[in-house]
Design a protein around this motif. Sequence first.
Motif, mmCIF file in Angstrom:
data_model
loop_
_atom_site.group_PDB
_atom_site.id
_atom_site.type_symbol
_atom_site.label_atom_id
_atom_site.label_comp_id
_atom_site.label_asym_id
_atom_site.label_seq_id
_atom_site.Cartn_x
_atom_site.Cartn_y
_atom_site.Cartn_z
ATOM 1 N N SER A 1 0.826 -1.201 0.000
ATOM 2 C CA SER A 1 0.000 0.000 0.000
ATOM 3 C C SER A 1 0.863 1.255 0.000
ATOM 4 O O SER A 1 2.051 1.219 0.302
ATOM 5 N N GLN A 2 0.230 2.360 -0.343
ATOM 6 C CA GLN A 2 0.926 3.641 -0.313
ATOM 7 C C GLN A 2 1.266 3.985 1.135
ATOM 8 O O GLN A 2 0.519 3.666 2.060
ATOM 9 N N SER A 3 2.387 4.648 1.295
ATOM 10 C CA SER A 3 2.840 5.032 2.623
ATOM 11 C C SER A 3 1.750 5.805 3.370
ATOM 12 O O SER A 3 1.153 6.733 2.826
ATOM 13 N N GLY A 4 1.473 5.375 4.615
ATOM 14 C CA GLY A 4 0.479 6.065 5.424
ATOM 15 C C GLY A 4 -0.932 5.546 5.270
ATOM 16 O O GLY A 4 -1.829 5.968 6.002
ATOM 17 N N HIS A 5 -1.156 4.610 4.319
ATOM 18 C CA HIS A 5 -2.495 4.062 4.094
ATOM 19 C C HIS A 5 -2.681 2.761 4.854
ATOM 20 O O HIS A 5 -1.822 1.882 4.822
ATOM 21 N N ASN A 6 -3.849 2.631 5.528
ATOM 22 C CA ASN A 6 -4.102 1.434 6.327
ATOM 23 C C ASN A 6 -5.192 0.538 5.729
ATOM 24 O O ASN A 6 -5.548 -0.478 6.317
ATOM 25 N N THR A 7 -5.714 0.897 4.589
ATOM 26 C CA THR A 7 -6.838 0.178 3.996
ATOM 27 C C THR A 7 -6.462 -0.273 2.584
ATOM 28 O O THR A 7 -5.984 0.542 1.787
ATOM 29 N N VAL A 8 -6.664 -1.557 2.316
ATOM 30 C CA VAL A 8 -6.380 -2.092 0.990
ATOM 31 C C VAL A 8 -7.623 -2.793 0.452
ATOM 32 O O VAL A 8 -8.229 -3.612 1.144
ATOM 33 N N SER A 9 -7.994 -2.454 -0.771
ATOM 34 C CA SER A 9 -9.123 -3.099 -1.450
ATOM 35 C C SER A 9 -8.602 -3.830 -2.678
ATOM 36 O O SER A 9 -7.671 -3.352 -3.333
ATOM 37 N N TRP A 10 -9.201 -4.953 -2.974
ATOM 38 C CA TRP A 10 -8.847 -5.741 -4.153
ATOM 39 C C TRP A 10 -10.021 -5.748 -5.127
ATOM 40 O O TRP A 10 -11.186 -5.885 -4.726
ATOM 41 N N TYR A 11 -9.678 -5.633 -6.415
ATOM 42 C CA TYR A 11 -10.669 -5.634 -7.480
ATOM 43 C C TYR A 11 -10.245 -6.618 -8.566
ATOM 44 O O TYR A 11 -9.056 -6.768 -8.845
ATOM 45 N N GLN A 12 -11.232 -7.247 -9.194
ATOM 46 C CA GLN A 12 -10.989 -8.104 -10.351
ATOM 47 C C GLN A 12 -11.526 -7.396 -11.587
ATOM 48 O O GLN A 12 -12.679 -6.962 -11.604
ATOM 49 N N GLN A 13 -10.694 -7.268 -12.608
ATOM 50 C CA GLN A 13 -11.119 -6.632 -13.849
ATOM 51 C C GLN A 13 -10.998 -7.631 -14.998
ATOM 52 O O GLN A 13 -9.906 -7.879 -15.510
ATOM 53 N N ALA A 14 -12.113 -8.225 -15.386
ATOM 54 C CA ALA A 14 -12.122 -9.134 -16.530
ATOM 55 C C ALA A 14 -11.946 -8.316 -17.812
ATOM 56 O O ALA A 14 -12.230 -7.105 -17.843
ATOM 57 N N LEU A 15 -11.512 -8.969 -18.855
ATOM 58 C CA LEU A 15 -11.234 -8.296 -20.115
ATOM 59 C C LEU A 15 -12.475 -7.578 -20.634
ATOM 60 O O LEU A 15 -13.557 -8.171 -20.726
ATOM 61 N N GLY A 16 -12.343 -6.288 -20.918
ATOM 62 C CA GLY A 16 -13.458 -5.524 -21.461
ATOM 63 C C GLY A 16 -14.489 -5.089 -20.443
ATOM 64 O O GLY A 16 -15.543 -4.575 -20.812
ATOM 65 N N GLN A 17 -14.185 -5.283 -19.166
ATOM 66 C CA GLN A 17 -15.134 -4.930 -18.106
ATOM 67 C C GLN A 17 -14.520 -3.914 -17.148
ATOM 68 O O GLN A 17 -13.311 -3.670 -17.173
ATOM 69 N N GLY A 18 -15.368 -3.360 -16.299
ATOM 70 C CA GLY A 18 -14.864 -2.514 -15.233
ATOM 71 C C GLY A 18 -14.449 -3.362 -14.044
ATOM 72 O O GLY A 18 -14.859 -4.523 -13.922
ATOM 73 N N PRO A 19 -13.634 -2.823 -13.178
ATOM 74 C CA PRO A 19 -13.213 -3.567 -11.980
ATOM 75 C C PRO A 19 -14.410 -3.907 -11.098
ATOM 76 O O PRO A 19 -15.346 -3.123 -10.980
ATOM 77 N N GLN A 20 -14.338 -5.095 -10.485
ATOM 78 C CA GLN A 20 -15.355 -5.523 -9.516
ATOM 79 C C GLN A 20 -14.700 -5.731 -8.166
ATOM 80 O O GLN A 20 -13.652 -6.382 -8.068
ATOM 81 N N PHE A 21 -15.355 -5.222 -7.133
ATOM 82 C CA PHE A 21 -14.827 -5.285 -5.768
ATOM 83 C C PHE A 21 -14.826 -6.722 -5.265
ATOM 84 O O PHE A 21 -15.863 -7.402 -5.292
ATOM 85 N N ILE A 22 -13.647 -7.173 -4.798
ATOM 86 C CA ILE A 22 -13.538 -8.513 -4.223
ATOM 87 C C ILE A 22 -13.695 -8.432 -2.710
ATOM 88 O O ILE A 22 -14.596 -9.042 -2.132
ATOM 89 N N PHE A 23 -12.792 -7.727 -2.057
ATOM 90 C CA PHE A 23 -12.874 -7.494 -0.620
ATOM 91 C C PHE A 23 -11.921 -6.383 -0.219
ATOM 92 O O PHE A 23 -11.143 -5.878 -1.035
ATOM 93 N N GLN A 24 -12.036 -6.017 1.050
ATOM 94 C CA GLN A 24 -11.218 -4.942 1.599
ATOM 95 C C GLN A 24 -10.631 -5.379 2.933
ATOM 96 O O GLN A 24 -11.279 -6.100 3.704
ATOM 97 N N TYR A 25 -9.418 -4.930 3.210
ATOM 98 C CA TYR A 25 -8.775 -5.188 4.490
ATOM 99 C C TYR A 25 -8.424 -3.878 5.178
ATOM 100 O O TYR A 25 -7.942 -2.928 4.542
ATOM 101 N N TYR A 26 -8.708 -3.853 6.464
ATOM 102 C CA TYR A 26 -8.426 -2.671 7.290
ATOM 103 C C TYR A 26 -7.825 -3.173 8.593
ATOM 104 O O TYR A 26 -8.447 -3.965 9.298
#
Lengths: 114, 115
Positions: free
Chosen positions: B25-50
């Motif tokens: 993560s970027q320095s100072g950031h405590n939250t990370v989210s993961w996204y899946q982006q299939a070909l030709g689609q927008g990203p979809q939220f998988i989960f988040q960690y805090y």
Amino acid sequence: AQTVTQSQPEMSVQEAETVTLSCTYDTSESDYYLFWYKQPPSRQMILVIRQEAYKQQNATENRFSVNFQKAAKSFSLKISDSQLGDAAMYFCAYGPGTASKLTFGTGTRLQVTL
Amino acid sequence: ETGVTQSPTHLIKTRGQQVTLRCSSQSGHNTVSWYQQALGQGPQFIFQYYREEENGRGNFPPRFSGLQFPNYSSELNVNALELDDSALYLCASSSSPATSSYEQYFGPGTRLTVT
């Protein structure tokens, strides 16, 4: 559930001209944020502009501006004086006010021609 | 200030295998989210960690799991890979999970191909 719709899979604009990308969204929440992200071939998502739903004034960032119509749930992006470097995929995204999870549209591929 | 980094850049796996993707993560950031982006689609939220705990999950099966470490870096694990798991996996970091008012900074992604 929130949904974001981008009905223009591809758009083309000549260099120095203006183009508008469309986005509609659906939500029952009153506190939310709207975003336009740019994804160049390098794949990294870059925030272009954001709009707070509680603000009536449309956001502006240099050549980029939005037309936010809250009642119509519409959020379009206007790019003025288009440049070759603007060519990319553009994604409209919705973010709730109570969480930092984003919902994206399917994107609009923008081509910029000479 | 160091931006969000992801490794590896590309990965090829066989159906049924397991994979681990990493994100700093970027320095100072405590939250990370993961996204899946299939070909030709927008990203979809998988989960988040805090702060090392899962803090919200999208519509993904349990074979998608994650971890966050004390330095706020994160891993995404996918078990029993399926062909449909082929996608670009993006992670994003922010300074709070509580609201979208904080900008999310995205990494360059990991391109996973399942054969």
